[in-house]
Design a protein around this motif. Sequence first.
Motif: not given
Length: 408
Positions: A259-263, A284-285, A353-355
Amino acid sequence: MQYTDQLLERFLNYVAFDTQSKPKAKTSPSTQGQLKLAKYLEQELRTLGLQDIELTKHGILTAFLPANIENAPTIGLIAHLDTSPQCSGKNVRPEVIRAYRGGDIALGIGDEYLSPVFYPFMHQLVGKTLIVTDGNTLLGADNKAGIAEIMTALSLLMANDIPHCNVRVAFTPDEEIGLGMQFFPLERFPCDWAYTIDGGEVGELEYENFNAASATVTFYGKSMHTGSAKGRMLNALTIACAFQQCFPSDEVPEKTENKQGFFHLSSFHGDIEKTELCYLIRDFDYAGFTRRKAFIEELVESFNRKENLIRPIKLEISDSYLNMYDTVKKVPESVQLADRAMQQCGITPLHKPIRGGTDGAWLAAKGLACPNIFTGGYNFHSKHELICLENMQSAVEVITTMMRMAAE
Ligand SMILES: [Zn+2]
């Protein structure tokens, strides 16, 4: 089981259609092959005896199977017609391997092969029926397995007079290029909730995806002969490099998971006078998503304030899709029903979770909860794509069980 032959036959029929979608096409659907498959499926739905069958000029096929008991909810089942632009889907020559004995599988007569060394999941498939490619194209299990599974589940519900809820079916084009829902007639698809049948391994149940946006940042400079550039040249490339250096180096796709986000810096084009950087923003958040967008905005502002620029940096941010979870959590039955049906079929649900995004994310943004369920395939979008017939059977069983349980 007797329906297994039908299921396999359907799948092999569908993969014979070349339905590869094409980015930046001027038509919708993006390719005619998708329309051909939609017409073929339209006929099949008629033969099965579904109602309200409609195929739009944009290649969206919808149909209705009324409940055979009273006061039942209406559940949607969705799969996509197209295959990925990343790998050819023309002249797919599937090979059916009965009772897989383990070990490597040579694909066709070329150099391609599947090995459990690279794909440890193959160990679990020993003794089962596998469908693979000849090594020249993808297979198209993504998402023709989903279509075959839905069709087979419909035919089982009807032929065996199983009590079931109202079922709405939709087969849609251009999912792989993110345009699947562009012309979707939501008003003709009234459901309490729906499922896309577009996941991978058995048990997959997905109802959370990224919030997604893209950003384009344009830098302007001033070109000058390098011999006399001192104090006069302004290099847009150099400013863009400095800008990129300000991003957190760990928050990139290659260093994040779950669930980690990114640029993600996806392109860097330009010259001294003008340079353009494109970023994907994923989180995700929702609060995190907003923070990421604000981070880029503030960075642009600070460069515009501090740097000695010839023209301010230009920033364009646009949202691509939002996390479906906010909608799904308002309809918890959608996840609970899938969970219960899988357990009844002896399958452990894998909540993941779907990335990425799905057509379900678009539907969720319009208020229709739409989790994603497994098809039973592996290695999508590649020549190494394969599917296991027994996994497809599991998907059919889960779908029919859900439609039955929803009517109880
Ligand atoms: Zn898919």
